[in-house]
Structures are given as structure tokens and as C-alpha cells.
Design an enzyme around this catalytic site. Structure first.
Site, PDB file in Angstrom:
ATOM      1  CB  CYS A 169      -0.812   0.075   1.219  1.00 38.04           C
ATOM      2  SG  CYS A 169      -1.904   1.623   1.361  1.00 38.04           S
ATOM      3  CB  CYS A 172      -0.874   2.516   4.047  1.00 38.84           C
ATOM      4  SG  CYS A 172      -2.057   1.723   3.030  1.00 38.84           S
ATOM      5  CG  ASP A 173       3.156   1.211   4.554  1.00 38.99           C
ATOM      6  OD1 ASP A 173       2.360   1.781   5.618  1.00 38.99           O
ATOM      7  OD2 ASP A 173       2.981   0.190   4.029  1.00 38.99           O
TER       8      ASP A 173
END
Ligand code: NAP
Length: 350
Positions: A169, A172-173
Site C-alpha cells: 500500500c 499508507c506507507d
């Protein structure tokens, strides 16, 4: 007393089902998922896959615009404070769209439980639903809208460096310091891979897109985006053989394998992002509902969301390996609510 309808899942299918079921006065109860580290790692936190994406440019009704005021007036201020509401003109983002749908469902009386459903008993009537938190609930009708989660390749080195440079992801990261101004690798050739690679160019010095063929699967507009981005380098006809790294630095590179001549090549990278498709989330069913060969819930009648168990309906990506779009998920969510409403009425359950 048994619920008339329980909805499991909180992506576009789950919320659209809830909006329709609530407006049909079925007082739906939605299990939106639990907030756990395990769910974070597997991409199954509440609000589903769209919560892991950036701008959603193809959801009809949301052209790019300045949505700030709309979001501030539409969404519960308690939740809005945790959202990153952007200034200026942009298309709605995945998390924004999901918050809007969630709020819309609440506005019509949907009740929400922030927990995972881990087991269902479909032998009994009403059905029984059990949660990770240890609670038990009964429902006359059940709508499964649990979506799908990102796949990993299954390499031991990939597993070893999860959370230390390996991710599925980018949204997200991607902004983590370890990825800033460093070369990164994205594996895959579909829309997700292009989206992830494009997003990562905001932070990375360069993004290597590793694809096993010489042609992308992504839609034309996304392909043009990847091929036209000077920071994205396509590594055609290669697969990821091994993630390289060490305890101190985490990921330091990858070893690739040529699908043409089996030649090996090494690339320096501080992150590896997998974008190689998805697996439907059907674990809670434990074999009680018929699945397709690919493991998706089987719709048993054309243009209906009925499953092999009467009273159980499926909506969204958990039953769709073909379209897999936010808008088609939402559409089948609406269908599932109408199918459930009609079935409940035919059973004399009001
Ligand atoms: P996808 O379309 O199934 O693409 C998966 C990619 O991963 C393919 O290029 C595939 O290669 C590759 N792949 C699969 N298994 C692999 C393996 N074991 N080793 C190496 N490569 C592997 O999945 P997706 O990109 O996640 O998209 C899913 C759906 O969501 C699609 O319908 C897509 O249109 C939609 N989506 C849309 C958007 C958007 O419109 N903005 C964004 C994201 C996703 P091959 O091509 O060789 O099979």
C-alpha cells in the site's frame, strides 16, 4: 431479537447496501471491520480498499472540484478531524468517498459496529454471526460485502521485510522517511501498479516498475501516465526473485529474473511495493457458501446477488473478479439490498 439484515463490510458495496436497506426501514447493522495491526498489514481495515487509494477520478458524480466545504458540512466533525481534507481543486479521494458513504448510511439510521465478523453459522435460522470481539448476533438476512485484499508473491524475503520496506500500500506507507528520495520498486502491470508508482514518484528519486510481460494490463489513461512519467522506469519482462536487505537498513534492493532468458539483475531500492492483484475475503464463510473456481462468492442467478444459501447475498469485489470498480461495487450493493428486502418480504419478515 434477530436483526432483519446484517451487512459485513465497509467499502462501496457495504455502504451502498446499508443506504438502501436503511431507507427500506430494515434498520441494517453493519460490521465495518476491526482496527488491528493484522488488518493494517493485510489491507483489511474499515472502509476497504478505497481507503488505501488516492484520488478517485472515475466515480460518476465526483468531478474534480473544491470539496473542502462540502466535506466539512457533510461529515461528522469527530471523524473529519482525522481526515486529511485537501484545499483546492481535486477529485474526491478514496477515504473521502468512503467517509461520505458511511455518513450517508448513518443519516438514514444504519448502526455500525467496528469489529470483524470471524464466523457465520448459516445452518441455523436466523443466521448467527460471531465477531473477533467475542459477541454473537442473529440475522434473518446476511449481506457479504467483505471485498478483497492485496496479494503478496509469497517469497520468504518478502515476508522477512514486511514493515521494513515491503508493503502492498503506497498510499499508507509511501510517505515514510525510509522511502524519501530513494529508488523504489513497484511490482505489477495493472491499474493499481501504475497508481502506486505514480503516487510514489512524489517521494522517491526513481520508481522501477517491474512487470512480467512487455505490455501493461492497466487502462490506456493509466498506461500513458506511467510511460510519460520521467521518474518511472519500466523493467519489462522481469519478475521479482528476491528482496535484498539487512537487519539494520531493512530493504536495500531487489534481484530480478528475466522472463525471456532467465538472466538475473540487481537494482538498489529502499522499498518494494506489491500491486499484483487481490484475493477475496471469504474466510468467515468457512465453506458454507459456494465459491467460483477463483474463490469468489458465486452469484447463483444472472443479474441477482443471490448466493447458494437462501437469505445470504453478496455484493462488491468479494463476488466480482471481473469489473472490480468502486462504482460497480456500489451498484451491486444497491442490488443486494433490494434482493434482501424482497426476500425478507417474501418470507413475511418485516
Ligand atoms: P490486476 O488488474 O489484476 O493486475 C495485476 C497485475 O499484477 C497484472 O499486471 C499481473 O500481470 C500482475 N501479476 C499478478 N500476479 C503476478 C505474479 N505472481 N507475479 C508478477 N506479476 C503478477 O489488479 P489491479 O491492478 O490491482 O486492479 C484490480 C482492479 O481494480 C482492476 O479492475 C482495475 O481496473 C481496478 N483499479 C482501477 C484503478 C483506477 O481506475 N484508478 C486503480 C486501481 C485499480 P499480468 O498483466 O501479466 O497478468
Amino acid at each position: 431479537m434477530a436483526e432483519r439484515v446484517i451487512i459485513v463490510g465497509s467499502g462501496p458495496a457495504g455502504w451502498s447496501t446499508a443506504i438502501y436497506a436503511a431507507r427500506a426501514e430494515l434498520k441494517p447493522l453493519v460490521f465495518e471491520g476491526a482496527i488491528t495491526e493484522e488488518n493494517r498489514l493485510s489491507g483489511t481495515l474499515p472502509l476497504g480498499q478505497l481507503a488505501l487509494t488516492t484520488e478517485v477520478e472515475n466515480y460518476a458524480g465526483f468531478p474534480a472540484g473544491d470539496l473542502k466545504t462540502f466535506l466539512e458540512t457533510a461529515i461528522d466533525p469527530d471523524r473529519l478531524q482525522f481526515m486529511n481534507v485537501h484545499e483546492g481543486k481535486h477529485a474526491v479521494t478514496g477515504p473521502e468517498l468512503m467517509e461520505l458513504m458511511r455518513q450517508q448510511a448513518i443519516n438514514f439510521g444504519t448502526r455500525i459496529v467496528t469489529d470483524d465478523v470471524v464466523e457465520v453459522d448459516l445452518e441455523r435460522r436466523p443466521f448467527v454471526v460471531r465477531t473477533l470481539g467475542g459477541t454473537s448476533h442473529e440475522a434473518h438476512a446476511l449481506i457479504i460485502a467483505t471485498g478483497a485484499r492485496a496479494n503478496y508473491l509469497g517469497l520468504p524475503s518478502e515476508e522477512a521485510f514486511k514493515n521494513r520496506g515491503v508493503s502492498a500500500c503506497a498510499v499508507c506507507d509511501g510517505a515514510l522517511p525510509r522511502f524519501r528520495n530513494k529508488p523504489l520498486v513497484v511490482v505489477g502491470g495493472g491499474d493499481s501498479a501504475v497508481e502506486e508508482a505514480t503516487f510514489l514518484t512524489k517521494y522517491a528519486s526513481k520508481v522501477h516498475m517491474v512487470h512480467r510481460r512487455d505490455k501493461l494490463r492497466a487502462s490506456m489513461i493509466m498506461q500513458e501516465r506511467a510511460l510519460g512519467n520521467p521518474k518511472i522506469q519500466l523493467e519489462w519482462n522481469h519478475t521479482l526473485d528476491e528482496v535484498l536487505g539487512n537487519d539494520k537498513d531493512g530493504v536495500t534492493g531487489v534481484r530480478l529474473n528475466s522472463t525471456i532468458d532467465n538472466g538475473k539483475k540487481q537494482i538498489d531500492a529502499s522499498g518494494v511495493f506489491l500491486a499484483i492483484g487481490h484475493t477475496p475475503n471469504t474466510g468467515l464463510l468457512k465453506g458454507q457458501v459456494a465459491l467460483t473456481e477463483k474463490g469468489y462468492i458465486k452469484w447463483t442467478q444472472p443479474f441477482r446477488t443471490l448466493t447458494s444459501v437462501e437469505g445470504v447475498f453478496a455484493a462488491g469485489d468479494v463476488a466480482d473478479d471481473y469489473y472490480r470498480q468502486a462504482i460497480t461495487s456500489a451498484g451491486t450493493g444497491c442490488m443486494a439490498a433490494l434482493d434482501a428486502e424482497r426476500w425478507l418480504a417474501s418470507e413475511g419478515i418485516h
